[in-house]
Design an enzyme around this catalytic site. Structure first.
Site, mmCIF file in Angstrom:
data_model
loop_
_atom_site.group_PDB
_atom_site.id
_atom_site.type_symbol
_atom_site.label_atom_id
_atom_site.label_comp_id
_atom_site.label_asym_id
_atom_site.label_seq_id
_atom_site.Cartn_x
_atom_site.Cartn_y
_atom_site.Cartn_z
ATOM 1 N N ASP A 1 0.873 -1.181 0.000
ATOM 2 C CA ASP A 1 0.000 0.000 0.000
ATOM 3 C C ASP A 1 0.904 1.223 0.000
ATOM 4 O OD1 ASP A 1 -2.284 1.682 0.266
ATOM 5 O OD2 ASP A 1 -2.042 1.739 2.438
ATOM 6 N N SER A 2 0.308 2.383 -0.264
ATOM 7 C CA SER A 2 1.062 3.634 -0.190
ATOM 8 C C SER A 2 1.498 3.917 1.243
ATOM 9 C CB SER A 2 0.182 4.777 -0.670
ATOM 10 O OG SER A 2 -0.932 4.901 0.191
ATOM 11 N N TYR B 1 -0.640 8.501 -2.403
ATOM 12 C CA TYR B 1 -0.639 8.251 -3.851
ATOM 13 C C TYR B 1 -1.810 8.988 -4.512
ATOM 14 C CZ TYR B 1 2.540 4.114 -3.647
ATOM 15 O OH TYR B 1 3.598 3.265 -3.483
ATOM 16 N N GLY B 2 -2.830 9.263 -3.710
ATOM 17 C CA GLY B 2 -4.107 9.757 -4.240
ATOM 18 C C GLY B 2 -4.043 11.036 -5.059
ATOM 19 N N CYS C 1 -4.475 -1.196 -2.029
ATOM 20 C CA CYS C 1 -4.628 0.241 -2.208
ATOM 21 C C CYS C 1 -5.570 0.461 -3.387
ATOM 22 C CB CYS C 1 -3.243 0.818 -2.507
ATOM 23 S SG CYS C 1 -3.220 2.553 -2.939
ATOM 24 N N ASN C 2 -6.684 1.123 -3.141
ATOM 25 C CA ASN C 2 -7.644 1.390 -4.220
ATOM 26 C C ASN C 2 -7.020 2.257 -5.313
ATOM 27 O OD1 ASN C 2 -10.719 0.737 -3.152
ATOM 28 N ND2 ASN C 2 -9.281 1.137 -1.510
ATOM 29 N N THR C 3 -6.212 3.229 -4.884
ATOM 30 C CA THR C 3 -5.623 4.162 -5.850
ATOM 31 C C THR C 3 -4.673 3.426 -6.795
ATOM 32 O OG1 THR C 3 -5.696 5.777 -4.061
ATOM 33 C CG2 THR C 3 -4.458 6.396 -6.010
ATOM 34 N N CYS D 1 -10.988 3.604 0.133
ATOM 35 C CA CYS D 1 -9.547 3.760 0.355
ATOM 36 C C CYS D 1 -9.203 2.860 1.528
ATOM 37 C CB CYS D 1 -9.228 5.218 0.677
ATOM 38 S SG CYS D 1 -7.544 5.488 1.266
ATOM 39 N N HIS E 1 -7.093 3.037 3.746
ATOM 40 C CA HIS E 1 -6.798 3.713 5.015
ATOM 41 C C HIS E 1 -8.067 3.961 5.849
ATOM 42 C CE1 HIS E 1 -2.880 4.650 3.252
ATOM 43 N NE2 HIS E 1 -2.504 5.214 4.379
HETATM 44 N N1 DGL Z 1 -4.650 3.548 0.817
HETATM 45 C C1 DGL Z 1 -4.735 3.973 -0.498
HETATM 46 C C2 DGL Z 1 -6.054 3.713 -1.164
HETATM 47 O O1 DGL Z 1 -6.645 2.745 -0.895
HETATM 48 C C3 DGL Z 1 -4.065 5.193 -0.961
HETATM 49 C C4 DGL Z 1 -4.174 6.406 -0.187
HETATM 50 C C5 DGL Z 1 -3.200 7.393 -0.707
HETATM 51 O O2 DGL Z 1 -1.999 7.104 -0.669
HETATM 52 O O3 DGL Z 1 -3.627 8.453 -1.182
HETATM 53 O O4 DGL Z 1 -6.516 4.451 -1.973
#
Ligand code: DGL
Length: 258
Positions: free
Chosen positions: A11-12, A43-44, A74-76, A183, A185
């Site tokens: 993940d990020s 990452y978003g 990580c969804n992004t 996300c 997180h």
């Molecule tokens: N946890 C990540 C997600 O699911 C990325 C969050 C991020 O780094 O912006 O999107």
């Protein structure tokens, strides 16, 4: 068919541990290696090309650790890079995408809310998914600032409450009955979110579905571990304190450069 190589998860940052938890609970005999690229979080707000490059860097690291399968927690990263990862590497990837489908299918008000990063909400993959649910009103909200606060260990801060209130109030007013956490997180914010949302609004995320999909791929294609109870390994490229805390101090977290 058995396979004793580890499962790699990245993940990020620390958020993907919400997915790791589900995997570890469902598949406790599997050895897991978790990689938190917190140095590059969030990452978003990054471009698709940057997200692809970082996802490849994380994958290269996990492949060096001999992983048999990689979970993009990580969804992004999933919505922006999973296609490119699958094209480049000869290993199964499991991604995480916002749970729009169960929310839309079960919504009685035909109005659902989604909280996710800008990268996820702007992605082609996400927009293709939402197009399939034309009868449902989908209220999209970028969770600006939430990931940074979580990465800084400020889950319970007044700033967090304030941001959540500003993002969720318009959704409540629009009569949503499902809130999708898009996300990895955000599951760590559920206690705060519950204080803001009226009790009839369901909160859903994709963690359990990802764990089940991991189990299916191991069963059908890769092979389960033949041994029992493995200690998970956690790596981060920043100060390990916050990652260690979110894991309840139960696991060793190693700081490395990658
Ligand atoms: N946890 C990540 C997600 O699911 C990325 C969050 C991020 O780094 O912006 O999107």
């Amino acid at each position: 068919m058995y396979n004793d190589q580890p499962i790699g998860i990245f993940d990020s940052g620390i958020g993907g541990t919400s997915i790791w938890r589900e995997i570890h609970q469902l598949l406790p005999n599997e050895k897991t290696i978790y990689l938190a690229d917190s140095k590059n979080a969030p990452y978003g707000q990054k471009s698709k090309q940057e997200i692809i490059a970082l996802s490849m860097k994380n994958t290269d690291f996990l492949l060096k650790m001999n992983c048999k399968l990689i979970v993009v927690a990580c969804n992004t990263a999933t919505t922006n890079a999973i296609q490119e990862l699958r094209e480049k590497y000869d290993i199964p990837f499991i991604g995480i995408e916002p749970a729009i489908k169960p929310a839309a299918n079960n919504s009685r008000t035909q109005t659902i809310g989604i909280l996710a990063t800008k990268g996820t909400l702007n992605s082609e993959l996400f927009n293709k998914t939402t197009e399939m649910f034309q009868d449902t009103k989908i209220i999209e909200q970028v969770g600006y600032g939430l990931v940074q606060l979580i990465e800084n260990g400020q889950i319970n801060s007044p700033e967090m409450t304030q941001l959540l209130q500003s993002y969720l109030t318009p959704m409540i007013e629009a009569n949503i009955d499902y809130l999708v956490l898009g996300c990895s997180h955000y599951p760590y914010l559920i206690p705060q979110i519950k204080k803001i949302l009226p009790p009839h609004i369901h909160i859903i995320d994709s963690g359990e579905a990802v764990a089940k999909q991991t189990q299916n791929i191991l069963r059908d294609k890769v092979g389960f571990s033949s041994e029992t109870k493995k200690t998970p390994i956690f790596y981060t490229n920043t100060n390990p304190k916050v990652l260690s805390e979110i894991l309840g101090g139960n696991y060793l977290v190693e700081e490395i450069d990658f």
